[in-house]
Design a protein around this motif. Structure first.
Motif: not given
Lengths: 436, 436
Positions: B393, A426, A118-120, B196-198, A123-124, B158, B193-194, B155-156
């Motif tokens: 997400i 990421f 649940w990486r997103f 959604a990760a804030g 990070i959030r 995958p 996703m980034a 960002m990088h």
């Protein structure tokens, strides 16, 4: 109404503003409702006094869930007893634009693998993780800034290759219109091709792929490589001198922009390194290590991770420096294209760079003489036929050149004292992780 | 002795310098020997008067081959009759550091495919090709500069994915430790996703992979994508407004640094576009095109390349502008995750950007509401199970967002009026090209 960022709220005292962000927390008391809203710049308290039946705002707030994305319009009011900036917002409108399910799949106690699933959210929910990507952005900007100033050209070399090139074992193979292709495990051959194309100083920041079944905290099957190649060098020393200055420039930029936040979130006092970095030959490094009891059987040609940590510790004790170049690796453990000193065919004009005990770079002067290169390939038992396109670049006049490859994730691990490359990426990719 | 660049030679009149570069041409006359040396900054004539038997310099020059990499030390002498800068070098030492075989595999008459086989020589021998990579570097630096200033995080994401995601047909599949993996055909899901990760505003410049058997001048199986995603937009208009300002900034930077060289080598007068760019809905564009005789059967939902060229020509005639946004594409030809206008479920809040008739961007506001997204996927007959990580997400609070993807090679094709994306790529990859 345009968005106001939380950090700017004090400039809007007694005005009506709109804030956008996530519901960080809810406290729904008998008479009062408190919403803590979080945006990338901070948190603010929204305070609503329940109005009872028919109070639509009360109902809207009651229906909120934590981590929902909300837009809240209200008046900014000074209130010294509020911990978050001594102010609060008295809401006039509360809109949920993205509702979160009531129960989140991870919390502070979740283990690494579950967090990566649940990486997103991972990070959030952790400001330190979000900071990491800001640090990465600034660090890369610093590397580029230095490379641009030194006249480097940014390249994008192909990741799809027709042959497995230098080492078939660690290369991913894919179907390609009825044939096969391979994923580049480094831009090595292509950046040398750029030099042969007359683009004398090149760099690339892009993905590299390693089909290694390694499960350590330092390895990934896909990571971001920072690659540099430069023509007309006198010596491998030119490459090391370039690298240490590029790193010092980029680290200084990170320290300037994020030094305080790094101290707060990671407990790290980011030191801008002085140049030149200390240098040791592999022979010197091994002598020092053996005197400290490393490799008592005297069998190792290379430094293992324990040796890397020990030699960095030694250099830190002796000089206070976090970096050390290890030079002159044995030819037996380096690729055929590393140049060798005139009088020492058993060694290479190559180096690794260690930062706080972690290998973050491999570099070398390349052998640019076609006949010598063929001979070195033959000595390693390599068939050059599958890499004829590479060998061809040395047949039509190639200047002396050298370069290096850095792992961006490893640099961040060393910079921020992270436990694992998983924290510095990421979306981590490993032998048993291809998701999310 | 440190290297002197050819462009700086006049500052060293009557001094001894060392120049490094390639032998561009040789003229070996009865009494005199002339070497034209080329470095990235220009060309210089080296003039040697034959000394006869025992003249080692004469022998060294006689043994030279064109395109050999050489280091020449000599005195810089003013000579107004010499075409190259009105000066020449009288050599004291000529060293071949990388000898070229006597016959080069390509020349000015070589066809495209043959040139691509020897791309490093193709680039080295044509100043316009080398300029391309300088232009690319400056253009990217301009894009980044604008994105940084607007608070974007680099960002990088995958390139290795566990499932084929949105569209299996155009995705490369590879073996992955006994299982399968797929190559990302865009960072689409990951940049969302980034968000959604804030990480509210993100961009990425990196490779994307398309398993399309297309052999046009616009398609490649691997190319460099410039991707942008931004949260808390009001409308897709915010995304277009960002893009046009980012492009105008980067093009202005290129025009400033390389405008003159582009005019000289490509015959193009690079115009910095004014903002806003013209905008047409797809319905408007089709009405204009049909009045000009396009698609007489009235069957096409999308613009074909002919339609794209014609609508750009129309806009250029009407407004003098090289760019045009086409908006509101039909839902039937857009992915399920494009948001649709409230009252028009048959359309999408999406756009393409055309530059001189070439599609260089696709963008859209994304559907961020989980239930609506599920419904739109179902309407397209998509099974969301394989993309559950993406769907997840939207379950925990996602703000409104949108973004775009540009093809770097296509932007260069349009900018420099190139015939093909092959010319805009360092090492082109297509269905029947995986080398060099």
């Amino acid at each position: 109404m345009p968005r106001t960022l939380v950090r700017d709220l004090r400039d809007h005292l007694d005005q009506t503003v709109t804030v956008c962000g996530w519901v960080n927390a809810l406290r729904l008391q008998r008479k009062m409702q408190f919403v803590i809203l979080r945006d990338p710049t901070g948190m603010v308290q929204i305070t609503h006094k329940r109005g009872g039946e028919g109070d639509e705002l009360e109902q809207a707030i009651e229906a909120l869930t934590t981590e929902s994305a909300v837009v809240i319009t209200g008046r900014v009011v000074d209130n010294p007893i509020v911990k978050l900036g001594g102010l609060e917002i008295v809401p006039e409108r509360v809109e949920v634009v993205g509702k979160a399910e009531a129960s989140l799949p991870i919390d502070e106690k979740s283990g690494m693998e579950h967090r990566l699933d649940w990486r997103f959210l991972d990070i959030r929910l952790r400001p330190s993780s979000r900071l990491l990507f800001d640090v990465q952005t600034t660090f890369e900007a610093g590397l580029r800034e230095y490379a641009y100033a030194e006249g480097f050209t940014e390249m994008h070399t192909p990741k799809l290759m027709g042959t497995a090139s230098e080492s078939g074992a660690e290369v991913f193979k894919l179907g390609y219109f009825g044939g096969d292709a391979y994923l580049a495990q480094s831009p090595q051959f292509y950046k040398q091709m750029a030099v042969a194309a007359g683009i004398e100083r090149v760099f690339e920041i892009g993905p590299v792929f390693r089909a290694e079944p390694s499960f350590t905290s330092r390895h990934a099957t896909e990571f971001t490589g920072v690659d540099v190649e430069m023509a007309w060098i006198d010596d491998v020393e030119d490459v090391m001198a370039f690298e240490e200055r590029m790193l010092a420039h980029a680290i200084a930029k990170v320290a300037d922009v994020h030094g305080e936040a790094i101290r707060e979130h990671y407990g790290v006092d980011l030191k801008v390194p002085t140049v030149p970095f200390p240098r040791l030959t592999m022979a010197e490094a091994q002598e020092i290590l053996r005197a400290r009891g490393w490799d008592p059987a005297g069998e190792k040609e290379d430094l293992d991770p324990e040796g890397e940590r020990a030699i960095s510790a030694h250099i830190a004790e002796q000089t206070g420096h976090e970096f050390v170049f290890i030079t002159h690796y044995p030819a037996s453990i380096r690729p055929f294209y590393h140049m060798r000193p005139k009088d020492r065919p058993d060694l290479t004009l190559s180096f690794d760079l260690l930062w706080k005990g972690l290998e973050v770079t491999t570099g070398a002067q390349r052998e640019h003489r076609y006949d010598v290169l063929c001979k070195q390939a033959a000595e390693k038992g390599l068939d050059t036929a599958p890499m004829q396109d590479y060998m061809n670049i040395f047949r039509f006049g190639t200047p002396p050149h050298g370069g290096l490859g850095m792992g961006l994730g490893r640099l961040l691990v060393a910079m921020l004292n992270l436990d694992s490359i998983r924290e510095a990426t990421f979306l981590f990719r490993g032998p048993n992780r291809l998701t999310p």
